[in-house]
Scaffold this motif. Structure first.
Motif, PDB file in Angstrom:
ATOM      1  N   GLY A 170      -6.353   2.077  -7.354  1.00  0.00           N
ATOM      2  CA  GLY A 170      -6.440   3.030  -6.250  1.00  0.00           C
ATOM      3  C   GLY A 170      -7.021   4.341  -6.714  1.00  0.00           C
ATOM      4  O   GLY A 170      -7.824   4.395  -7.654  1.00  0.00           O
ATOM      5  N   TYR A 176      -2.702   0.558  -4.423  1.00  0.00           N
ATOM      6  CA  TYR A 176      -2.479  -0.803  -3.940  1.00  0.00           C
ATOM      7  C   TYR A 176      -1.862  -1.616  -5.071  1.00  0.00           C
ATOM      8  O   TYR A 176      -2.448  -1.736  -6.151  1.00  0.00           O
ATOM      9  CB  TYR A 176      -3.793  -1.439  -3.503  1.00  0.00           C
ATOM     10  CG  TYR A 176      -4.432  -0.789  -2.292  1.00  0.00           C
ATOM     11  CD1 TYR A 176      -4.434  -1.432  -1.056  1.00  0.00           C
ATOM     12  CD2 TYR A 176      -5.031   0.468  -2.374  1.00  0.00           C
ATOM     13  CE1 TYR A 176      -5.020  -0.850   0.060  1.00  0.00           C
ATOM     14  CE2 TYR A 176      -5.614   1.069  -1.265  1.00  0.00           C
ATOM     15  CZ  TYR A 176      -5.604   0.404  -0.052  1.00  0.00           C
ATOM     16  OH  TYR A 176      -6.177   0.988   1.059  1.00  0.00           O
ATOM     17  N   SER A 220      -4.105   6.934  -2.008  1.00  0.00           N
ATOM     18  CA  SER A 220      -3.579   5.581  -1.844  1.00  0.00           C
ATOM     19  C   SER A 220      -3.571   4.840  -3.178  1.00  0.00           C
ATOM     20  O   SER A 220      -4.406   5.083  -4.044  1.00  0.00           O
ATOM     21  CB  SER A 220      -4.406   4.788  -0.829  1.00  0.00           C
ATOM     22  OG  SER A 220      -5.763   4.686  -1.240  1.00  0.00           O
ATOM     23  N   VAL A 267       0.842  -1.192   0.000  1.00  0.00           N
ATOM     24  CA  VAL A 267       0.000   0.000   0.000  1.00  0.00           C
ATOM     25  C   VAL A 267       0.879   1.245   0.000  1.00  0.00           C
ATOM     26  O   VAL A 267       1.820   1.355   0.797  1.00  0.00           O
ATOM     27  CB  VAL A 267      -0.941   0.029   1.218  1.00  0.00           C
ATOM     28  CG1 VAL A 267      -1.935   1.191   1.091  1.00  0.00           C
ATOM     29  CG2 VAL A 267      -1.687  -1.297   1.362  1.00  0.00           C
ATOM     30  N   VAL A 307      -5.331  -1.327   7.174  1.00  0.00           N
ATOM     31  CA  VAL A 307      -5.937  -0.086   6.698  1.00  0.00           C
ATOM     32  C   VAL A 307      -6.788   0.575   7.782  1.00  0.00           C
ATOM     33  O   VAL A 307      -6.972   1.798   7.776  1.00  0.00           O
ATOM     34  CB  VAL A 307      -6.764  -0.314   5.412  1.00  0.00           C
ATOM     35  CG1 VAL A 307      -5.867  -0.777   4.284  1.00  0.00           C
ATOM     36  CG2 VAL A 307      -7.902  -1.284   5.639  1.00  0.00           C
TER      37      VAL A 307
END
Length: 424
Positions: free
Chosen positions: A177, A199, A197, A57, A386
Motif C-alpha cells: 500500500g 491492503y 491505505s 483494507v 474501493v
C-alpha cells in the motif's frame, strides 16, 4: 542567483524528460495491440501472475499500526518490511519495541528505509527518532542511498529513491500500500494523520515472487549476503480461501515495467477509469495514454488531493489545461476546514474490475526514478468496495475549471513544478 537555480532545474528537467524517459513504452505497439488479451501482454512483459485472497483494507493509519503490531508479534521465523519514510516517535514506541523484541527472540527482521528519512519535511520532523537503535537489537536495518555530502559522487544516482511500502511475514502474511512507518502515516491523531491505505492478504505465490525480488536486491545493496532458500513460503496459507488473479510489478529505476503495466491497463479500459494519483506530474507519454482512453469514450475521473502545505494543487498547475482539453473529469478536493488531512493514497480502478494498488504515484518519478510496487487485482468484488471509497472522496471535490487552470499556470510556479517532476 534565483535565475541560476531556475536554469539548473530546467537543465535537469530537460535531461530527464528527453534523455532518460521510459514512459514511451506506455504507447508501444504491443501495449496498443487490441488483439492481445491483457494477461498475455503482461506475461510477455515478464510481469508475473499470482493468486491473492480478498484483502482486508485499512484506510486509517492508527488502525493499521495496531494490526501491524499484532502481525509482528505473531512472526515466528522472519519478517521483511520496507518503507520510504520510517522513524520512531513517542506514538510509535509500541511498534518499534515489538520489532526489537522479535529480533532479540531470534526472529530475522529485515527493515529497509529510504535514505531521505532523516530529512522528512512533513509534520513528522517534530516527532522524529532515527532508527539506528534497531541495529543494537539485531534488526537487519538497511538505509537505501543515505543523503550525505560523501555520496555526491553518486551524481544523478542520488535521485533514485526506494519508495516501496510492503510487509512479508513468514511467507504467509503480506501487505502492500501507501503507508509509511512514521508519525504522520501511522502515529498522529486528528489533522496531522494522513489519509492513506494498506491492503493485507494471504498469497503464497506473491510471497515467493516478492522474495525472489527482495533477496538479490538486498545482496546488491548490503554487505550482508542472504540466501533465497532461507526464506520459506507457507504454500498452504491460502488453502480453503477464495483467490483472485493478480499481477505484480517490483519496479526498479529506469525500468519500463510500470509504463508497460499502466499503458496496458489504460488501453484495456472500455468504459471507466477512476484515479487517485497523489502527485500527478505526468510527461507527454503518460498524458497521451490517458488521452487515447478518453478519445475511445472511456470516462476518466481524476481526484487531486488538497494539500494545505503547498497551496492545494499538488502539481496539477501545468497539466490541468491539457487534461481538461482531453475531456477528463478533473476534480480537486474542497478545503473543508483548516484541519483537512492530506490524501496520500494511490489507487486506480478500471472498468469496475481491475484494482491497482501499491506505492506507485501516477507520475514521471515513480515510473522512472524509484523503486516501486504495483499490484493489479482482477476482482469485481474488490472493485465495488474501493469504488465506494472513491465515491465517498468524490463527494467532497469540485471540478477544476478552465479559468482555474489558466490562473494556476504561471511562470512563478514553474520551478516547483520542475522540482516535483523529478523529485515528487
Amino acid at each position: 542567483m534565483k535565475r541560476l537555480c531556475l536554469l539548473f532545474l530546467l537543465v535537469l528537467f530537460l535531461f530527464f524528460t528527453l534523455g532518460c524517459s521510459s514512459t514511451s513504452h506506455m504507447l508501444s505497439p504491443k501495449v496498443l495491440d487490441d488483439t492481445l488479451p491483457l494477461e498475455e501482454k503482461l506475461l510477455s512483459f515478464n510481469i508475473p501472475k499470482v493468486q491473492v485472497t480478498y484483502p482486508t483494507v485499512y484506510y486509517d493509519g492508527l488502525e493499521w499500526r495496531d494490526r501491524l503490531i499484532e502481525l509482528i508479534e505473531g512472526a515466528e521465523d522472519y519478517l521483511i518490511t520496507s518503507a520510504f519514510l520510517a522513524s520512531s516517535s513517542e506514538e510509535l514506541e509500541g511498534l518499534y519495541a515489538a520489532l526489537v523484541r522479535k529480533a532479540e527472540s531470534g526472529v530475522r527482521v529485515y527493515f529497509v528505509v529510504d535514505g531521505t528519512g532523516p530529512f522528512d519535511m512533513t509534520e513528522t520532523r517534530f516527532h522524529l527518532i532515527p532508527l539506528k537503535f534497531l541495529r543494537d537489537s539485531g534488526v537487519h536495518l538497511l538505509e537505501y542511498s543515505p543523503m550525505s555530502a560523501a555520496r555526491l559522487v553518486s551524481g544523478i544516482n542520488l535521485l533514485y529513491r526506494d519508495h516501496r511500502k510492503f510487509l512479508i511475514i513468514d511467507g504467509k502474511h503480506l501487505a502492500v500500500g501507501g503507508m509509511n512507518l512514521n508519525y504522520i502515516s501511522i502515529g498522529a491523531s486528528e489533522e496531522d494523520l494522513q489519509r492513506d491505505s494498506m491492503y493485507e492478504f494471504y498469497s503464497p505465490s506473491l510471497a515467493a515472487t516478492m522474495l525472489d525480488h527482495f533477496v538479490p536486491w538486498w545482496n546488491e545493496q548490503s554487505w550482508e549476503t542472504i540466501n533465497r532458500e532461507d526464506f520459506p513460503v507457507d504454500w498452504q496459507a491460502a488453502d480453503g480461501l477464495k483467490t483472485y488473479d493478480a499481477f505484480y510489478v517490483d519496479q526498479h529505476p529506469k525500468s519500463d515495467k510500470l509504463s508497460l503495466l499502466f499503458g496496458s491497463l489504460l488501453n484495456e479500459a472500455e468504459h471507466e477509469i477512476k484515479v487517485l494519483p497523489f502527485l500527478p506530474f505526468m510527461d507527454k507519454h503518460m498524458m497521451e495514454a490517458f488521452r487515447r482512453a478518453q478519445e475511445r469514450g472511456v470516462d476518466v475521473t481524476m481526484i487531486v488531493p488538497f494539500d494545505k502545505r503547498v497551496g492545494n494543487r499538488k502539481g496539477i498547475e501545468f497539466m490541468a489545461k491539457d487534461l481538461l482539453t482531453m475531456g477528463i473529469n478533473l476534480r480537486i478536493e474542497k478545503e473543508s476546514d483548516a484541519s483537512q488531512r492530506l490524501l496520500h493514497e494511490k489507487l486506480m480502478i478500471v472498468d469496475d474490475r481491475y484494482v491497482v494498488i501499491g506505492s506507485t504515484n501516477i507520475n514521471y518519478r515513480s515510473f522512472n526514478l524509484a523503486y516501486e510496487t504495483a499490484l493489479v487485482i482482477d476482482s469485481p468484488e474488490l472493485a465495488k468496495q474501493v469504488e465506494a471509497h472513491f465515491d465517498s472522496l468524490y463527494e467532497n471535490t469540485m471540478p477544476i475549471t478552465e479559468e482555474m487552470a489558466e490562473k494556476w499556470q504561471k511562470f512563478s510556479s514553474y520551478p516547483r513544478f520542475v522540482f516535483g517532476f523529478i523529485g515528487g
